[in-house]
Design a protein around this motif. Structure first.
Motif, PDB file in Angstrom:
ATOM      1  N   PRO A  54       0.841  -1.206   0.000  1.00 33.36           N
ATOM      2  CA  PRO A  54       0.000   0.000   0.000  1.00 33.36           C
ATOM      3  C   PRO A  54       0.879   1.260   0.000  1.00 33.36           C
ATOM      4  O   PRO A  54       1.942   1.294   0.618  1.00 33.36           O
ATOM      5  CB  PRO A  54      -0.782  -0.096   1.312  1.00 33.36           C
ATOM      6  CG  PRO A  54      -0.656  -1.513   1.750  1.00 33.36           C
ATOM      7  CD  PRO A  54       0.635  -2.023   1.192  1.00 33.36           C
ATOM      8  N   ARG A  55       0.412   2.285  -0.689  1.00 31.02           N
ATOM      9  CA  ARG A  55       1.165   3.539  -0.748  1.00 31.02           C
ATOM     10  C   ARG A  55       1.425   4.095   0.657  1.00 31.02           C
ATOM     11  O   ARG A  55       2.492   4.602   0.951  1.00 31.02           O
ATOM     12  CB  ARG A  55       0.422   4.575  -1.599  1.00 31.02           C
ATOM     13  CG  ARG A  55       1.249   5.815  -1.878  1.00 31.02           C
ATOM     14  CD  ARG A  55       0.534   6.805  -2.788  1.00 31.02           C
ATOM     15  NE  ARG A  55      -0.062   6.214  -3.956  1.00 31.02           N
ATOM     16  CZ  ARG A  55       0.569   5.970  -5.108  1.00 31.02           C
ATOM     17  NH1 ARG A  55       1.838   6.280  -5.220  1.00 31.02           N
ATOM     18  NH2 ARG A  55      -0.071   5.429  -6.121  1.00 31.02           N
ATOM     19  N   ALA A  56       0.440   3.956   1.548  1.00 30.69           N
ATOM     20  CA  ALA A  56       0.608   4.458   2.922  1.00 30.69           C
ATOM     21  C   ALA A  56       1.745   3.726   3.635  1.00 30.69           C
ATOM     22  O   ALA A  56       2.527   4.345   4.371  1.00 30.69           O
ATOM     23  CB  ALA A  56      -0.693   4.319   3.699  1.00 30.69           C
ATOM     24  N   SER A  57       1.861   2.425   3.422  1.00 28.88           N
ATOM     25  CA  SER A  57       2.959   1.657   4.033  1.00 28.88           C
ATOM     26  C   SER A  57       4.302   2.071   3.442  1.00 28.88           C
ATOM     27  O   SER A  57       5.296   2.208   4.166  1.00 28.88           O
ATOM     28  CB  SER A  57       2.746   0.161   3.825  1.00 28.88           C
ATOM     29  OG  SER A  57       1.586  -0.265   4.491  1.00 28.88           O
ATOM     30  N   ARG A  59       5.020   4.958   2.174  1.00 30.54           N
ATOM     31  CA  ARG A  59       5.297   6.287   2.720  1.00 30.54           C
ATOM     32  C   ARG A  59       5.834   6.158   4.151  1.00 30.54           C
ATOM     33  O   ARG A  59       6.769   6.859   4.537  1.00 30.54           O
ATOM     34  CB  ARG A  59       4.015   7.117   2.698  1.00 30.54           C
ATOM     35  CG  ARG A  59       4.242   8.590   2.697  1.00 30.54           C
ATOM     36  CD  ARG A  59       2.943   9.371   2.599  1.00 30.54           C
ATOM     37  NE  ARG A  59       2.339   9.239   1.288  1.00 30.54           N
ATOM     38  CZ  ARG A  59       1.045   8.978   1.072  1.00 30.54           C
ATOM     39  NH1 ARG A  59       0.213   8.845   2.069  1.00 30.54           N
ATOM     40  NH2 ARG A  59       0.584   8.888  -0.154  1.00 30.54           N
ATOM     41  N   ALA A  60       5.260   5.265   4.945  1.00 29.58           N
ATOM     42  CA  ALA A  60       5.712   5.060   6.322  1.00 29.58           C
ATOM     43  C   ALA A  60       7.125   4.469   6.354  1.00 29.58           C
ATOM     44  O   ALA A  60       7.939   4.838   7.205  1.00 29.58           O
ATOM     45  CB  ALA A  60       4.737   4.165   7.069  1.00 29.58           C
ATOM     46  N   GLN A  96       4.049  10.640  -3.100  1.00 31.19           N
ATOM     47  CA  GLN A  96       3.128  11.781  -3.096  1.00 31.19           C
ATOM     48  C   GLN A  96       3.372  12.707  -1.901  1.00 31.19           C
ATOM     49  O   GLN A  96       2.442  13.168  -1.251  1.00 31.19           O
ATOM     50  CB  GLN A  96       1.672  11.310  -3.182  1.00 31.19           C
ATOM     51  CG  GLN A  96       1.405  10.572  -4.476  1.00 31.19           C
ATOM     52  CD  GLN A  96       0.006  10.024  -4.590  1.00 31.19           C
ATOM     53  OE1 GLN A  96      -0.715   9.892  -3.606  1.00 31.19           O
ATOM     54  NE2 GLN A  96      -0.381   9.677  -5.805  1.00 31.19           N
TER      55      GLN A  96
END
Length: 156
Positions: A54-57, A59-60, A96
């Motif tokens: 996932p993009r959120a992962s 990013r994290a 992003q």
């Protein structure tokens, strides 16, 4: 009456010239805006169990907040220097976020004693080499530079 026609003609000619110039400027601006960005991809150690992330992962992970893969393998993050165009493109298009936001997140982690900086590499060739040889590693390169030594992560 004879002088009115040449004045109207000259005025019409100047307007036409101005509109043509304006059209050329607009076309040049659109062509420049549509110049394709470097296509960047996230790469990982070839034996990494993850194929998608996932993009959120992602990013994290690059924000140094997520420090283990789902299999509990420690994540080792590799990045290019802040000034590298690939770094800015990856940050903006894939993560992003702006590169300055990443730098602030890293500084916050380091200065608070809760983390460390990602390891910086000098080139994309070094990035591929280091990611390919470091268990749990993650980095990024241009899509055109990927080879079979690393795994490309699909982002969902």
């Amino acid at each position: 009456m004879n002088k009115i026609i040449p004045i109207k003609f000259v005025t019409l000619l100047w307007r036409s010239l101005f509109l043509c110039l304006l059209a050329n400027v607009l076309l040049a601006a659109v062509a420049h805006a549509q110049t394709p960005e470097l296509a960047m991809v996230a790469i990982a150690y070839p034996a990494t169990s993850e194929e998608t992330i996932p993009r959120a992962s992602l990013r994290a992970i690059f924000g140094m907040r997520l420090q283990n893969w789902p299999t509990d393998t420690p994540v080792k993050v590799f990045v290019l220097r802040d000034e590298a165009p690939e770094h800015a493109t990856f940050s903006k298009t894939v993560l992003q976020v702006f590169p300055q936001q990443l730098r602030m997140a890293w500084d916050r982690q380091v200065f608070s004693g809760q983390g460390q900086y990602p390891e910086q590499v000098a080139s994309t060739q070094e990035m591929i080499s280091r990611v390919a040889s470091t268990p749990g590693a993650i980095g990024y390169v241009k899509a055109s530079e990927v080879n079979t030594n690393v795994r490309v992560l699909k982002i969902r």
